[in-house]
Write an enzyme that holds these catalytic residues in place. Structure first.
Site, PDB file in Angstrom:
ATOM      1  N   LYS A 184       0.788  -1.342   0.041  1.00  0.00           N
ATOM      2  CA  LYS A 184       0.043   0.025   0.028  1.00  0.00           C
ATOM      3  C   LYS A 184       1.031   1.348   0.245  1.00  0.00           C
ATOM      4  O   LYS A 184       2.032   1.110   0.540  1.00  0.00           O
ATOM      5  CB  LYS A 184      -0.942   0.001   1.394  1.00  0.00           C
ATOM      6  N   TYR A 188      -4.628   4.059   6.285  1.00  0.00           N
ATOM      7  CA  TYR A 188      -5.209   3.245   7.351  1.00  0.00           C
ATOM      8  C   TYR A 188      -6.378   3.996   8.089  1.00  0.00           C
ATOM      9  O   TYR A 188      -7.325   3.295   8.572  1.00  0.00           O
ATOM     10  CB  TYR A 188      -3.915   3.038   8.581  1.00  0.00           C
TER      11      TYR A 188
HETATM   12  P1  NAD Z   1      12.181   2.362   2.176  1.00  0.00           P
HETATM   13  O1  NAD Z   1      12.461   3.787   1.914  1.00  0.00           O
HETATM   14  O2  NAD Z   1      12.745   2.044   3.447  1.00  0.00           O
HETATM   15  O3  NAD Z   1      12.537   1.247   1.213  1.00  0.00           O
HETATM   16  C1  NAD Z   1      12.497   1.743  -0.222  1.00  0.00           C
HETATM   17  C2  NAD Z   1      12.972   0.732  -1.308  1.00  0.00           C
HETATM   18  O4  NAD Z   1      13.152   1.178  -2.452  1.00  0.00           O
HETATM   19  C3  NAD Z   1      14.614   0.721  -0.857  1.00  0.00           C
HETATM   20  O5  NAD Z   1      15.191  -0.424  -0.969  1.00  0.00           O
HETATM   21  C4  NAD Z   1      15.037   1.694  -2.077  1.00  0.00           C
HETATM   22  O6  NAD Z   1      16.614   1.505  -2.369  1.00  0.00           O
HETATM   23  C5  NAD Z   1      14.356   1.000  -2.993  1.00  0.00           C
HETATM   24  N1  NAD Z   1      14.214   2.228  -4.063  1.00  0.00           N
HETATM   25  C6  NAD Z   1      14.226   1.947  -5.465  1.00  0.00           C
HETATM   26  N2  NAD Z   1      14.198   3.001  -6.116  1.00  0.00           N
HETATM   27  C7  NAD Z   1      14.119   3.888  -5.232  1.00  0.00           C
HETATM   28  C8  NAD Z   1      14.004   5.554  -5.330  1.00  0.00           C
HETATM   29  N3  NAD Z   1      14.082   6.113  -6.652  1.00  0.00           N
HETATM   30  N4  NAD Z   1      13.674   6.117  -4.237  1.00  0.00           N
HETATM   31  C9  NAD Z   1      13.762   5.589  -2.981  1.00  0.00           C
HETATM   32  N5  NAD Z   1      13.820   4.064  -2.897  1.00  0.00           N
HETATM   33  C10 NAD Z   1      13.958   3.447  -4.112  1.00  0.00           C
HETATM   34  O7  NAD Z   1      10.484   2.250   2.198  1.00  0.00           O
HETATM   35  P2  NAD Z   1       9.514   1.211   2.922  1.00  0.00           P
HETATM   36  O8  NAD Z   1       9.203   1.808   4.395  1.00  0.00           O
HETATM   37  O9  NAD Z   1      10.264  -0.178   2.958  1.00  0.00           O
HETATM   38  O10 NAD Z   1       8.321   1.279   1.979  1.00  0.00           O
HETATM   39  C11 NAD Z   1       8.047   0.519   0.658  1.00  0.00           C
HETATM   40  C12 NAD Z   1       6.719  -0.068   0.525  1.00  0.00           C
HETATM   41  O11 NAD Z   1       6.186  -0.445   1.664  1.00  0.00           O
HETATM   42  C13 NAD Z   1       5.831   1.499   0.402  1.00  0.00           C
HETATM   43  O12 NAD Z   1       4.705   1.258  -0.400  1.00  0.00           O
HETATM   44  C14 NAD Z   1       5.285   1.875   1.838  1.00  0.00           C
HETATM   45  O13 NAD Z   1       4.089   2.146   2.007  1.00  0.00           O
HETATM   46  C15 NAD Z   1       5.035   0.234   2.198  1.00  0.00           C
HETATM   47  N6  NAD Z   1       5.048  -0.092   3.422  1.00  0.00           N
HETATM   48  C16 NAD Z   1       4.058  -0.752   4.145  1.00  0.00           C
HETATM   49  C17 NAD Z   1       3.894  -0.937   5.586  1.00  0.00           C
HETATM   50  C18 NAD Z   1       2.885  -1.878   5.778  1.00  0.00           C
HETATM   51  O14 NAD Z   1       2.694  -1.885   7.275  1.00  0.00           O
HETATM   52  N7  NAD Z   1       1.966  -2.860   5.071  1.00  0.00           N
HETATM   53  C19 NAD Z   1       5.055  -0.566   6.233  1.00  0.00           C
HETATM   54  C20 NAD Z   1       5.934   0.055   5.931  1.00  0.00           C
HETATM   55  C21 NAD Z   1       5.957   0.255   4.238  1.00  0.00           C
END
Ligand code: NAD
Length: 363
Positions: A135, A219
């Site tokens: 999401k 959420y």
């Molecule tokens: P994050 O920033 O920690 O990780 C993002 C990943 O994408 C990294 O590995 C990064 O290297 C990669 N990436 C590739 N191209 C990129 C760019 N151009 N810019 C930035 N990052 C790039 O983010 P996250 O918190 O892991 O979130 C990722 C997804 O997961 C989102 O859609 C977020 O909403 C979702 N998420 C969901 C939950 C949940 O409880 N369901 C919790 C956290 C995050």
């Protein structure tokens, strides 16, 4: 090589060859032998994949961490060593499409910034893989529709990572709505936010799908939608920030009020500047409260008749992954398919429209 190994090797080879010839279709998904555990490839190895999904995949019974897709070679090395992932199951963003030829991977789980979801969901679907997508599904309704169409055209399934819908505590709220235990819903208060101290992250960048509304806002929105069991018909919203130096392109806080067909109303708030996470539902003849409503470690609450909502749940993500994989194996309905992600993004689009116009928007 034993006879069985040789047969499997040949099957793999012929499938791989066929998939190369017909790349862009769902050949492998359609012809692969039945497995007792599906192989998942995580795309994007950031916080959520590292801290939540990979550990959960060590607890799952219906799936396992079979592969990774990353743009960072150092992460590939670290994950390979930690989770014993074979080289043949490690991809980068450029060679990702070759995953079509890999029978170890049944499901591609897209865990990238929201602006990248569409591209990788469509590429995974064209590779013939089922897709799980985090999401918010995507920044726009048009993106969501393209993702749903790509999965349909390639005969693969699409699930959105709405882990809370797999949580029995949230299901208890949905049941009250369905059974009208306390009569009709009158008023909802729904909040989801946390203080994000980062100053240079995709969540603060518009082009990457940032902004709190898609992130934590879904959420708060899900709380209202699931507590009514209805789709909102209009919304009025206001965006704000207390840190304009950091939230230059997107909102830090969003407040939005929803109207539902039954007459129920919801006041919702979401923020990257405030720790808050609760749902309060006032019905004709009672109330329900949850706090938190979208935590990882068990949502809990109570109802006006003394009912306690506190079902134990070992690991939300593992439950979500297992239930979604079981649905794929049994070809039954997914709990939160692409259409469910789209329903939220329709409202999110209306919320931004309302912010721009300052008026109530019909959804
Ligand atoms: P994050 O920033 O920690 O990780 C993002 C990943 O994408 C990294 O590995 C990064 O290297 C990669 N990436 C590739 N191209 C990129 C760019 N151009 N810019 C930035 N990052 C790039 O983010 P996250 O918190 O892991 O979130 C990722 C997804 O997961 C989102 O859609 C977020 O909403 C979702 N998420 C969901 C939950 C949940 O409880 N369901 C919790 C956290 C995050």
């Amino acid at each position: 090589m034993t006879q069985i190994e040789r047969r499997e090797f040949l099957t793999t080879l012929s499938l791989a060859g066929a998939a190369t010839l017909f790349s862009g279709n769902a050949l492998i998904a359609a012809t692969a032998p039945k497995k007792d555990k599906l192989g998942i490839a995580l795309v994007g190895l950031g916080y959520y994949s590292t801290d939540l999904l990979a550990p959960a995949l060590q607890m799952t019974e219906k799936c396992y961490l079979a592969g990774i897709v990353t743009g960072t070679p150092a992460k590939a090395e670290a994950w390979k060593a930690k989770y014993k992932i074979p080289d043949k199951n490690i991809y980068n963003y450029q060679n990702f499409d070759q995953i079509a030829n890999n029978p170890d991977i049944d499901v591609v789980y897209v865990v990238l910034p929201p602006s990248m979801h569409r591209e990788f969901v469509v590429r995974a679907a064209k590779a013939g893989k089922h897709v799980f997508c985090e999401k918010p599904m995507a920044p726009s309704v048009a993106d969501c529709e393209a993702m749903i169409a790509a999965c349909k055209n390639n005969k693969v399934k699409l699930a959105i990572g709405y882990r809370c819908q797999h949580d029995p505590n949230i299901q208890a709220v949905m049941k009250v709505a369905k059974e009208q235990k306390f009569g009709k819903v009158k008023m909802i208060n729904s909040a989801a936010g946390y203080f994000d101290g980062r100053t240079d992250h995709w969540k603060q960048k518009k082009a990457l799908g940032g902004g709190v509304m898609g992130d934590m806002g879904v959420y708060a929105l899900q709380g209202a939608r699931l507590a009514t069991g209805e789709e909102p018909i209009s919304v009025i919203a206001q965006a704000s920030t207390t840190r304009p130096d950091i939230y230059k392109e997107v909102e830090e806080t969003m407040m939005f009020m929803l109207d539902f067909p039954s007459g129920a109303r919801a006041a919702c708030q979401t923020s990257f500047g405030i720790n808050m996470n609760y749902l309060q539902v006032n019905y004709e003849k009672g109330w329900l409260k949850l706090e938190p409503q979208s935590g990882y470690l068990g949502n809990k609450g109570s109802m006006s008749d003394g009912t306690i909502i506190n079902f134990p749940i070992k690991n939300q993500q593992a439950k979500q992954l297992d239930e979604d994989c079981l649905a794929l194996m049994n070809q039954t309905d997914l709990m939160a398919p692409g259409e469910e992600g789209l329903r939220d993004i329709r409202v999110v689009e209306a919320i931004y429209k309302s912010v721009r116009s300052g008026k109530s928007v019909t959804i």
